[in-house]
Scaffold this active site. Structure first.
Site, short mmCIF file in Angstrom:
data_model
loop_
_atom_site.label_atom_id
_atom_site.label_comp_id
_atom_site.label_asym_id
_atom_site.label_seq_id
_atom_site.Cartn_x
_atom_site.Cartn_y
_atom_site.Cartn_z
N THR A 129 0.83 -1.20 0.00
CA THR A 129 0.00 0.00 0.00
C THR A 129 0.87 1.25 0.00
OG1 THR A 129 -1.95 1.03 1.00
CG2 THR A 129 -0.37 0.05 2.53
N LYS A 179 3.35 1.41 -3.90
CA LYS A 179 2.74 0.67 -5.03
C LYS A 179 3.53 0.83 -6.33
CE LYS A 179 -2.07 0.49 -3.46
NZ LYS A 179 -3.48 0.61 -3.87
N ASP A 224 -6.27 -4.36 -7.56
CA ASP A 224 -7.18 -3.21 -7.44
C ASP A 224 -8.12 -3.14 -8.64
OD1 ASP A 224 -6.42 -2.16 -4.98
OD2 ASP A 224 -4.87 -0.88 -5.83
N GLY A 235 -10.29 12.17 -11.22
CA GLY A 235 -9.01 11.87 -10.60
C GLY A 235 -8.03 11.33 -11.62
P1 NAP Z 1 -3.70 10.25 -4.88
O1 NAP Z 1 -2.68 9.72 -5.85
O2 NAP Z 1 -3.23 11.12 -3.77
O3 NAP Z 1 -4.84 11.05 -5.69
C1 NAP Z 1 -4.53 12.20 -6.29
C2 NAP Z 1 -5.69 12.62 -7.21
O4 NAP Z 1 -6.72 13.21 -6.44
C3 NAP Z 1 -5.20 13.65 -8.18
O5 NAP Z 1 -5.92 13.42 -9.37
C4 NAP Z 1 -5.59 14.95 -7.50
O6 NAP Z 1 -5.79 16.01 -8.40
C5 NAP Z 1 -6.93 14.56 -6.91
N1 NAP Z 1 -7.35 15.37 -5.78
C6 NAP Z 1 -6.81 15.39 -4.54
N2 NAP Z 1 -7.52 16.21 -3.74
C7 NAP Z 1 -8.52 16.73 -4.50
C8 NAP Z 1 -9.58 17.64 -4.24
N3 NAP Z 1 -9.76 18.20 -3.03
N4 NAP Z 1 -10.44 17.93 -5.24
C9 NAP Z 1 -10.27 17.38 -6.46
N5 NAP Z 1 -9.29 16.52 -6.78
C10 NAP Z 1 -8.41 16.19 -5.80
O7 NAP Z 1 -4.51 9.10 -4.25
P2 NAP Z 1 -4.92 7.70 -4.86
O8 NAP Z 1 -3.97 6.68 -4.36
O9 NAP Z 1 -5.13 7.81 -6.34
O10 NAP Z 1 -6.30 7.48 -4.10
C11 NAP Z 1 -7.42 8.31 -4.32
C12 NAP Z 1 -8.52 7.94 -3.36
O11 NAP Z 1 -8.98 6.62 -3.60
C13 NAP Z 1 -8.10 7.96 -1.87
O12 NAP Z 1 -9.15 8.54 -1.12
C14 NAP Z 1 -7.94 6.52 -1.50
O13 NAP Z 1 -8.21 6.28 -0.15
C15 NAP Z 1 -9.01 5.90 -2.38
N6 NAP Z 1 -8.73 4.48 -2.67
C16 NAP Z 1 -9.66 3.58 -2.31
C17 NAP Z 1 -9.44 2.25 -2.58
C18 NAP Z 1 -10.48 1.25 -2.17
O14 NAP Z 1 -10.16 0.06 -2.09
N7 NAP Z 1 -11.69 1.67 -1.93
C19 NAP Z 1 -8.27 1.83 -3.24
C20 NAP Z 1 -7.33 2.79 -3.61
C21 NAP Z 1 -7.57 4.13 -3.32
P3 NAP Z 1 -4.52 16.93 -8.86
O15 NAP Z 1 -3.77 16.10 -9.86
O16 NAP Z 1 -5.18 18.12 -9.46
O17 NAP Z 1 -3.72 17.22 -7.62
#
Ligand code: NAP
Length: 282
Positions: A67, A71, A108, A134
């Protein structure tokens, strides 16, 4: 049954790791199956992943989940890479042998799709055109899942439009269109599926400020966030009568192949499992 060497060993590597729900999830499944097995949270510092994985393999671990923040680093740390993990550009499951061989995979993608199929089984009827918000690691796994599931059109919207364009370029698929998040009102009416894959709406984070009014009746709204289980976005979607899917299902479903690889047994991401996770996530 324990192996001649003792119970099977597995875990999850991350930094920090205390927040991970994986240990409780795997222990719930072990107990339910009457299996003797160990699942440990393993705090591994950035830069130390490969050393840690090689050591765990030599110590007899059958594998680990990977995690944040490892990753992407795991891609280079393994000896053999599953083609899907290579395409997504991320490894969340490493299986290992005692002679030190490491194999990286990504569950995933399958976890997202399995949870969507089980929570909103009719999504394919309405979701031929989908919007993904995203462009981070989670969004990339979702994009690959939706393209492989056969969506006809995928609009990737990101706060920073350049990052959406980079993701589209990396996936190189003519069905993808990339734009800034501000264009959501222009595309909402034609999408039967909306997937929110940013941390917006997580406990302590501002909610995603988008208006769902233009989304068609029957559309499905999926939020990957699971803390809280019902985000402001999902509450808004529910109030509009749209189908909703929360992030706990993906968390549970991505762990099923991991459990199989670690312990050689089947687990079910069923309602009892989601109840356990919901209790831990709240
Ligand atoms: P990450 O890499 O930090 O995500 C970054 C993305 O989110 C970028 O596209 C960023 O946009 C955007 N972003 C961040 N804050 C924002 C806001 N306030 N408004 C609009 N866009 C925003 O994280 P990740 O690993 O991809 O994970 C994303 C989410 O998915 C997390 O909440 C994580 O917990 C969840 N997740 C869930 C699972 C599950 O099993 N359910 C699995 C994996 C991840 P910019 O490029 O403009 O900065």
């Amino acid at each position: 049954m324990p192996t001649p060497e003792g119970p099977r060993l597995a875990g999850v590597v991350g930094w920090p790791i205390g927040h991970s729900l994986s240990p409780a999830l795997h222990r719930f499944w072990l107990e339910r199956a009457g299996l003797e097995g160990v699942f440990l949270p393993l705090a591994v510092m950035p830069g130390k992943l490969e050393n840690a994985l090689r050591g765990l393999a030599c110590a007899g671990f059958s594998g680990v989940n990977v995690t944040v923040p490892h990753k992407q680093a795991a891609l280079a740390a393994v000896d053999e890479l599953d083609p899907l993990a290579a395409r997504v550009g991320a490894v969340n499951l490493v299986t290992m042998t005692r002679d030190g061989h490491l194999r990286g995979a990504n569950s995933d993608v399958g976890g997202f799709l399995a949870s969507l199929d089980s929570s909103a089984p009719d999504w394919r009827k309405v979701g031929e055109s989908a919007i993904l918000i995203g462009a981070g690691g989670a969004a990339r796994a979702v994009a690959v899942a939706l393209l492989d599931a056969g969506v006809r059109h995928l609009v990737i919207l990101n706060r920073d439009p350049g990052r959406a364009a980079s993701l589209a370029a990396a996936l190189d698929d003519p069905r993808i269109e990339a734009a800034g998040l501000g264009t959501f009102p222009d595309v909402a009416a034609s999408a039967g599926l909306l997937v929110q894959a940013t941390p917006a709406g997580m406990a302590g984070q501002p909610p995603l400020d988008i208006d769902l009014a233009a989304m068609p009746a029957g559309a499905v709204v999926y939020d990957l966030v699971y803390r809280p289980r019902e985000t402001a976005l999902l509450a808004k979607a529910r109030a509009r009568g749209l189908a909703t899917v929360d992030g706990l299902g993906m968390l549970a479903h991505q762990a099923v192949p991991a459990f199989r690889a670690f312990y050689g047994a089947e687990a079910r991401a069923d309602a009892a499992t989601l109840d356990v996770l919901a209790g831990l996530a709240s």
